[in-house]
Design an enzyme around this catalytic site. Structure first.
Site, PDB file in Angstrom:
ATOM      1  N   SER A 183       0.530  -8.608 -76.679  1.00 48.46           N
ATOM      2  CA  SER A 183      -0.226  -7.257 -77.397  1.00 48.46           C
ATOM      3  C   SER A 183       1.035  -7.528 -78.521  1.00 48.46           C
ATOM      4  O   SER A 183       0.748  -6.667 -79.096  1.00 48.46           O
ATOM      5  CB  SER A 183       0.112  -6.540 -76.924  1.00 48.46           C
ATOM      6  OG  SER A 183       1.185  -6.493 -76.424  1.00 48.46           O
TER       7      SER A 183
ATOM      8  N   THR B 107       3.566  -1.968 -77.734  1.00 46.02           N
ATOM      9  CA  THR B 107       4.291  -2.880 -78.841  1.00 46.02           C
ATOM     10  C   THR B 107       5.336  -3.137 -78.388  1.00 46.02           C
ATOM     11  O   THR B 107       5.611  -2.188 -77.514  1.00 46.02           O
ATOM     12  CB  THR B 107       3.898  -1.587 -79.984  1.00 46.02           C
ATOM     13  OG1 THR B 107       1.891  -0.992 -80.419  1.00 46.02           O
ATOM     14  CG2 THR B 107       4.936  -1.167 -81.728  1.00 46.02           C
TER      15      THR B 107
ATOM     16  N   THR C  27       3.054  -5.659 -83.509  1.00 44.83           N
ATOM     17  CA  THR C  27       2.215  -5.222 -82.627  1.00 44.83           C
ATOM     18  C   THR C  27       1.263  -6.048 -83.036  1.00 44.83           C
ATOM     19  O   THR C  27       0.163  -5.980 -84.097  1.00 44.83           O
ATOM     20  CB  THR C  27       1.925  -3.551 -81.977  1.00 44.83           C
ATOM     21  OG1 THR C  27       0.669  -3.867 -80.856  1.00 44.83           O
ATOM     22  CG2 THR C  27       1.124  -2.859 -83.466  1.00 44.83           C
TER      23      THR C  27
ATOM     24  N   ARG D 269      -8.574  -1.398 -88.766  1.00 41.37           N
ATOM     25  CA  ARG D 269      -7.522   0.052 -87.895  1.00 41.37           C
ATOM     26  C   ARG D 269      -6.510  -0.865 -88.127  1.00 41.37           C
ATOM     27  O   ARG D 269      -5.548  -1.622 -87.276  1.00 41.37           O
ATOM     28  CB  ARG D 269      -8.329  -0.242 -86.757  1.00 41.37           C
ATOM     29  CG  ARG D 269      -7.672   1.094 -85.472  1.00 41.37           C
ATOM     30  CD  ARG D 269      -6.503   0.175 -84.969  1.00 41.37           C
ATOM     31  NE  ARG D 269      -5.914   1.688 -84.099  1.00 41.37           N
ATOM     32  CZ  ARG D 269      -4.737   1.556 -83.221  1.00 41.37           C
ATOM     33  NH1 ARG D 269      -4.021   0.422 -83.409  1.00 41.37           N
ATOM     34  NH2 ARG D 269      -4.279   2.432 -82.340  1.00 41.37           N
TER      35      ARG D 269
ATOM     36  N   THR E  11       5.379   4.064 -78.428  1.00 40.91           N
ATOM     37  CA  THR E  11       4.423   2.671 -78.397  1.00 40.91           C
ATOM     38  C   THR E  11       2.899   3.896 -77.592  1.00 40.91           C
ATOM     39  O   THR E  11       3.704   4.735 -76.733  1.00 40.91           O
ATOM     40  CB  THR E  11       4.567   2.021 -76.917  1.00 40.91           C
ATOM     41  OG1 THR E  11       3.833   0.566 -76.454  1.00 40.91           O
ATOM     42  CG2 THR E  11       5.690   2.151 -75.800  1.00 40.91           C
ATOM     43  N   GLY E  12       1.825   3.095 -77.584  1.00 43.22           N
ATOM     44  CA  GLY E  12       0.754   4.107 -77.059  1.00 43.22           C
ATOM     45  C   GLY E  12      -0.193   3.809 -77.952  1.00 43.22           C
ATOM     46  O   GLY E  12      -0.847   3.299 -78.380  1.00 43.22           O
TER      47      GLY E  12
HETATM   48  C1  SD4 Z   1      -1.366   1.056 -81.578  1.00 47.93           C
HETATM   49  N1  SD4 Z   1       0.577   1.622 -80.884  1.00 47.93           N
HETATM   50  O1  SD4 Z   1      -1.675   0.102 -82.780  1.00 47.93           O
HETATM   51  C2  SD4 Z   1       0.054   0.497 -80.527  1.00 47.93           C
HETATM   52  C3  SD4 Z   1      -0.119   0.034 -79.840  1.00 47.93           C
HETATM   53  C4  SD4 Z   1       0.630   0.365 -78.406  1.00 47.93           C
HETATM   54  O2  SD4 Z   1       0.821   0.517 -75.992  1.00 47.93           O
HETATM   55  O3  SD4 Z   1       1.965   0.537 -78.391  1.00 47.93           O
HETATM   56  N2  SD4 Z   1      -0.111   0.709 -77.032  1.00 47.93           N
HETATM   57  O4  SD4 Z   1      -1.720   2.145 -81.591  1.00 47.93           O
END
Ligand code: SD4
Length: 310
Positions: free
Chosen positions: A48, A151, A169, A179, A202-203
């Site tokens: 990722s 991330t 990320t 995006r 992260t998220g």
């Molecule tokens: C995003 N926050 O591009 C990042 C992805 C991520 O756990 O961290 N996911 O939205």
């Protein structure tokens, strides 16, 4: 002086082991964090971030990254960058600029090329296969394409008291072309102020940016709150706000550290791993979880570390 480093997800472990040596030697947190994040970016098994990252809906790996120097408040960031090896290093380079510090898409690629960064194809055979598999699943089972993606967000404090934060990320798997998530957005995916501390998230970027959560955590630490309190307060406040106003909240997990090397973590999911090392703590992987409105965490077993990449 105290030093320390904290990062999101188990994938940061090898980098943190290296960064620990750099910080112990008295070198800069900028170098420690860049070295560690580069190690995550270069590893194709960490799917990722960087090389081998999971592609967007057009099967292109588009990367977001950012860097911030907590002494000068300088920021550099890239969004939707394709085919360059180390997005976080490009972000660090952009930190030196007075203007044009956040570049996206072909503009970011042009800058990276002109400033001598290595161009490589970031899409691996494995990620391509995952893309085909996911596309079929989305079609056959009508699945949400945006689940489960991580991330690397890292905060480092060096012996001279400089705090650095960086993120890198490939964003959400199967995201729309173009995006950009929270990770390169100052205040959302990251924020650092050496006089206070730093945080990274992260998220689900679309929800994280609704609360500018990293800035919020640093502000709470500035008011004197311990990083653990600041992290939990910010995550659960945003989580509640999103549920109250929109019916649900996406995944939100954060790590933070203050200028004394005290750290905090909070999550609204069941399994969020993170890695910490300080002058009084060897590099340790923890697994945090959310229950009864609180974050609890325990040390990950060797076996868990050996069998998990996220
Ligand atoms: C995003 N926050 O591009 C990042 C992805 C991520 O756990 O961290 N996911 O939205």
């Amino acid at each position: 002086m105290a030093w320390g480093i904290i990062a999101t997800w188990r994938m940061a472990l090898e980098g943190i082991i290296k960064a620990k040596e750099i910080l112990e030697n008295g070198q800069s947190s900028l170098d420690a964090v860049e070295t560690a994040v580069n190690m995550v970016e270069d590893c194709p098994e960490y799917r990722s971030v960087g090389y081998g990252g999971l592609p967007n809906e057009n099967c292109q790996v588009e990367l977001d990254a950012a860097f911030m120097d907590g002494d000068t408040l300088s920021i550099g960031a890239v969004g939707g960058l394709r085919d360059f090896k180390n997005p976080v290093s490009i972000a660090r380079k952009l930190m030196q600029e007075k203007f044009n510090i956040f570049l996206v898409g072909s503009g970011a690629e042009e800058y990276a090329h002109k400033t001598g960064f290595e161009r490589i194809n970031m899409l691996t055979e494995y990620s391509k296969k995952e893309w085909y598999k996911k596309r079929k699943e989305i079609y056959d089972k009508n699945l949400n394409p945006y689940d489960g993606h991580d991330t690397v967000g890292m905060v480092g404090l060096d012996k001279r008291g400089k705090i650095a934060v960086a993120t890198s990320t490939s964003g959400l798997f199967m995201k729309k072309h173009g995006r950009v998530g929270d990770s390169p957005l100052s205040g959302s995916g990251f924020y650092a102020d050496s006089k206070i501390g730093a945080a990274s998230a992260t998220g689900l970027g679309e929800d994280i940016m609704k609360g500018c959560i990293s800035y919020e955590i640093v502000s709470l630490m500035d008011k004197g709150y311990h990083p653990q309190y600041a992290a939990e307060y910010a995550v659960y406040n945003l989580n509640k706000k999103l549920i109250d106003r929109r019916g649900k909240a996406g995944d939100i997990s954060v790590v933070c550290m203050n200028n004394k090397g005290e750290w905090g973590v909070a999550t609204n999911i069941n399994k969020f791993s993170f890695v910490v090392a300080t002058d009084s703590q060897k590099p340790t992987v923890y697994i945090a979880s959310f229950s009864n409105g609180k974050t609890t965490y325990k040390e990950a077993s060797r076996e868990w570390i050996n069998t998990h990449t996220e």
